[in-house]
Design an enzyme around this catalytic site. Structure first.
Site, PDB file in Angstrom:
ATOM      1  N   LYS A  88      -3.474   9.564 -17.913  1.00 16.15           N
ATOM      2  CA  LYS A  88      -4.053  10.115 -16.694  1.00 16.15           C
ATOM      3  C   LYS A  88      -5.021  11.128 -16.880  1.00 16.15           C
ATOM      4  O   LYS A  88      -6.064  11.303 -16.237  1.00 16.15           O
ATOM      5  CB  LYS A  88      -3.121  10.592 -15.696  1.00 16.15           C
ATOM      6  N   ARG A 103      -5.278  -4.117 -15.059  1.00 15.35           N
ATOM      7  CA  ARG A 103      -4.697  -5.297 -15.121  1.00 15.35           C
ATOM      8  C   ARG A 103      -4.634  -6.062 -13.689  1.00 15.35           C
ATOM      9  O   ARG A 103      -5.071  -5.422 -12.754  1.00 15.35           O
ATOM     10  CB  ARG A 103      -3.207  -5.207 -15.472  1.00 15.35           C
TER      11      ARG A 103
HETATM   12  P1  ADP Z   1       1.952   6.055 -11.170  1.00 13.49           P
HETATM   13  O1  ADP Z   1       1.022   5.562 -12.233  1.00 13.49           O
HETATM   14  O2  ADP Z   1       3.458   6.259 -11.530  1.00 13.49           O
HETATM   15  O3  ADP Z   1       1.878   4.949 -10.131  1.00 13.49           O
HETATM   16  P2  ADP Z   1       0.371   7.565  -9.572  1.00 13.49           P
HETATM   17  O4  ADP Z   1      -0.634   8.797  -9.800  1.00 13.49           O
HETATM   18  O5  ADP Z   1      -0.522   6.273  -9.125  1.00 13.49           O
HETATM   19  O6  ADP Z   1       1.596   7.374 -10.425  1.00 13.49           O
HETATM   20  O7  ADP Z   1       1.148   7.899  -8.142  1.00 13.49           O
HETATM   21  C1  ADP Z   1       2.112   7.131  -7.663  1.00 13.49           C
HETATM   22  C2  ADP Z   1       2.439   7.437  -6.177  1.00 13.49           C
HETATM   23  O8  ADP Z   1       2.893   8.942  -6.250  1.00 13.49           O
HETATM   24  C3  ADP Z   1       1.336   7.551  -5.141  1.00 13.49           C
HETATM   25  O9  ADP Z   1       0.844   6.334  -4.576  1.00 13.49           O
HETATM   26  C4  ADP Z   1       1.548   8.638  -4.353  1.00 13.49           C
HETATM   27  O10 ADP Z   1       2.787   7.993  -3.177  1.00 13.49           O
HETATM   28  C5  ADP Z   1       2.334   9.840  -5.042  1.00 13.49           C
HETATM   29  N1  ADP Z   1       1.527  10.777  -5.387  1.00 13.49           N
HETATM   30  C6  ADP Z   1       0.637  10.785  -6.706  1.00 13.49           C
HETATM   31  N2  ADP Z   1       0.012  12.092  -7.144  1.00 13.49           N
HETATM   32  C7  ADP Z   1       0.114  12.668  -5.841  1.00 13.49           C
HETATM   33  C8  ADP Z   1      -0.469  13.877  -5.214  1.00 13.49           C
HETATM   34  N3  ADP Z   1      -1.062  14.653  -5.836  1.00 13.49           N
HETATM   35  N4  ADP Z   1       0.005  14.293  -3.960  1.00 13.49           N
HETATM   36  C9  ADP Z   1       0.937  13.541  -3.383  1.00 13.49           C
HETATM   37  N5  ADP Z   1       1.333  12.432  -3.799  1.00 13.49           N
HETATM   38  C10 ADP Z   1       1.064  11.782  -4.962  1.00 13.49           C
END
Ligand code: ADP
Length: 499
Positions: free
Chosen positions: A118, A294
């Site tokens: 990330k 993917r």
């Molecule tokens: P992963 O790689 O585990 O899927 P993500 O960064 O895509 O992690 O985040 C997954 C979920 O977590 C998002 O869809 C959202 O619901 C929540 N989330 C992630 N970042 C934030 C943030 N900065 N604030 C609030 N919710 C978040």
């Protein structure tokens, strides 16, 4: 690049089957892999050839990169499709596949590497003017500095593992007193779960929506987007209902998000199908979260509204072909919704409920698609993700797609295990969903187990029916003359209890 003649799908279940269906349509021979737990799975039976990789645990079967590559050589396979999960975002695997003279149906190892972290992803897109959630753009380790940064961003904040995924590796910190403790926990968790202790800070967007953009890039540098998918209905940070298009994205917002997604793909020279995830705040500001390199679980909703077969596009791109359409050629046709049918108990915190699919009957009719990898009588193995299927409906409008989904859910007969079907029915009929006014907190805000229909379970109905029939039989036997209408009476009892 040569035409692919034989494709091995390094995956299992619904996604393996879904990929092989397209391969077959393209005249490509298919090879399935399976673990001992999946020997009789539909994906194994569908393939032209199948190889057992080993015992059920993924580490002894689906994750055996070298063994999979060896089998490709033995069987004269020329390409590998990794599906999602397992080896799909493993850059070492992608590299090995290429180094062994095979085609990897996916992006380059470098793109996977950048987007798999990330932090690296945020850094890669930093020169492209893409909105990011306020936070740190590098790993933090110094507690005092991190605290100062968190104060500057403003609480609540999230501490996120750079290597995290699947909704895991995030810690919410509401106030400064808790910061140090949560940070220590986050680092040690990141080390033990992902083998990489790097963490960073992000502003916690209190009630966000999760909206993502599908992109396709070819080897000639053409990149297009195939609109958005709304994935805000989640439990445990994991998606359970998705739709395309989103109820809140205007044509202008779509264009802005689409262009941002294309830039993210450009930042890593992206080739193949990928997904750029954004988080959207209540004022509809969007921020880049991460890119999934993917095919995504929820790709069917995009296929329904765009008319494109994403697996076919992935294969053509892997063969070195140029995209046959441009951004202007693409348009949204109708509305599609997907519900993920998990073997989970919504009454019990969505805990997995594995067992045997005693009854398994799919719904059908216009506008319904079921992507699954099970048949009646099969066991849902405990070793893997407990998703049974994806149920997708497509219709002219959002309202019609919802109505169609209710019909589809009602026509889906599954007994033997608890599933998320009733929860999904509740969710899509909830006023928040029908009005489009919802966010990722939907479950916390509106769902209580007791709101689900407290109808008898199918098993309970069967037990009751059996008791009733026994009762009628006994009554019949105890009377000296058989009632002529008895047969009829029995079936109407049965009918009442089954409905
Ligand atoms: P992963 O790689 O585990 O899927 P993500 O960064 O895509 O992690 O985040 C997954 C979920 O977590 C998002 O869809 C959202 O619901 C929540 N989330 C992630 N970042 C934030 C943030 N900065 N604030 C609030 N919710 C978040």
């Amino acid at each position: 690049m040569p035409k692919i003649k034989k494709l091995l799908v390094a995956n299992r279940g619904e996604i393996s089957l879904r990929i092989m269906r397209t391969a077959k349509e393209m005249g490509i021979q298919t090879v399935a892999v399976f673990s001992e737990a999946d020997r009789l799975s539909p994906h194994v039976l569908f393939a032209d050839e199948a190889v057992c990789l080993g015992p059920p645990p993924s580490s002894e079967s689906y994750l055996l990169a070298d063994k999979i590559i060896e089998e490709c050589k033995r069987l004269n396979v020329d390409a590998i499709h990794p599906g999602y999960g397992f080896l799909s975002e493993n850059s070492d695997f992608a590299r090995k596949v290429i180094d062994n003279g095979l085609i990897f149906v996916g992006p380059s190892a470098e793109a996977i590497e950048i987007m798999g972290s990330k932090i690296a992803a945020k850094q890669a897109v930093s020169q492209y003017d893409i909105p990011l959630v306020p936070g740190t753009e590098e790993a933090i380790s110094d507690i005092a500095l991190a605290k100062a940064k968190a104060r500057e961003i403003g609480y609540p904040i999230l501490i996120k593992a750079s290597a995290g995924g699947g909704g895991k590796g995030m810690r919410l910190v509401e106030k400064e007193e808790d910061f140090e403790d949560q940070m220590n926990r986050a680092v040690s968790e990141a080390k033990s779960s992902f083998g990489d202790g790097a963490v960073f800070i992000e502003k916690f967007i209190t009630s966000p929506r999760h909206i993502e953009i599908q992109v396709l890039g070819d080897s000639k540098g053409n990149i297009v987007h195939l609109f958005e998918r709304e994935c805000s209905i989640q439990r445990r940070h994991q998606k359970v209902i998705e739709e395309a298009p989103s109820a809140v994205v205007s044509p202008e917002m779509r264009e802005a998000m689409g262009n941002a997604a294309i830039k993210v793909a450009m930042a890593c020279n992206y080739q193949g199908a990928g997904t750029v995830e954004f988080i959207v705040d209540e004022n509809l500001n969007f921020y880049f979260l991460e890119m999934n390199t993917r095919l995504q679980v929820e790709h069917p909703v995009t296929e329904m509204i765009s008319g494109k077969d994403l697996v076919r596009e992935q294969i053509l791109i892997a063969e070195g072909k140029e995209l046959t359409f441009s951004q202007e050629d693409l348009e949204i046709n109708g509305h599609a919704i997907e519900v993920r049918v998990y073997a989970e108990d919504p009454q019990n915190n969505f805990l997995p409920d594995i067992g045997k699919l005693q009854t398994y009957r799919r719904p059908n009719g216009p506008g319904i698609r079921v992507d699954d990898g099970f048949e009646e009588g099969m066991q849902i193995p405990i070793y893997y993700d407990p998703m049974i299927s994806k149920l997708i409906t497509h219709a002219e409008s959002r309202d019609q797609a919802i109505a169609r989904m209710v019909r589809a859910i009602d026509g889906y007969k599954i007994t033997g295990i608890k599933t998320t079907l009733d929860f999904c029915r509740f969710a899509i009929l909830h006023e928040a969903f029908t009005s489009g006014n919802f966010d990722t907190k939907f479950v916390e805000k509106y769902f209580k187990p007791e709101l689900l229909n407290t109808k008898l379970s199918e098993e309970e109905k069967e037990i009751l029916a059996a008791v009733a029939i026994k009762f009628l039989d006994e009554r019949q036997n105890s009377t000296s003359h058989a009632l002529p209408g008895n047969q009829k009476k029995e079936s109407s009892w049965k009918k009442r209890l089954y409905n």
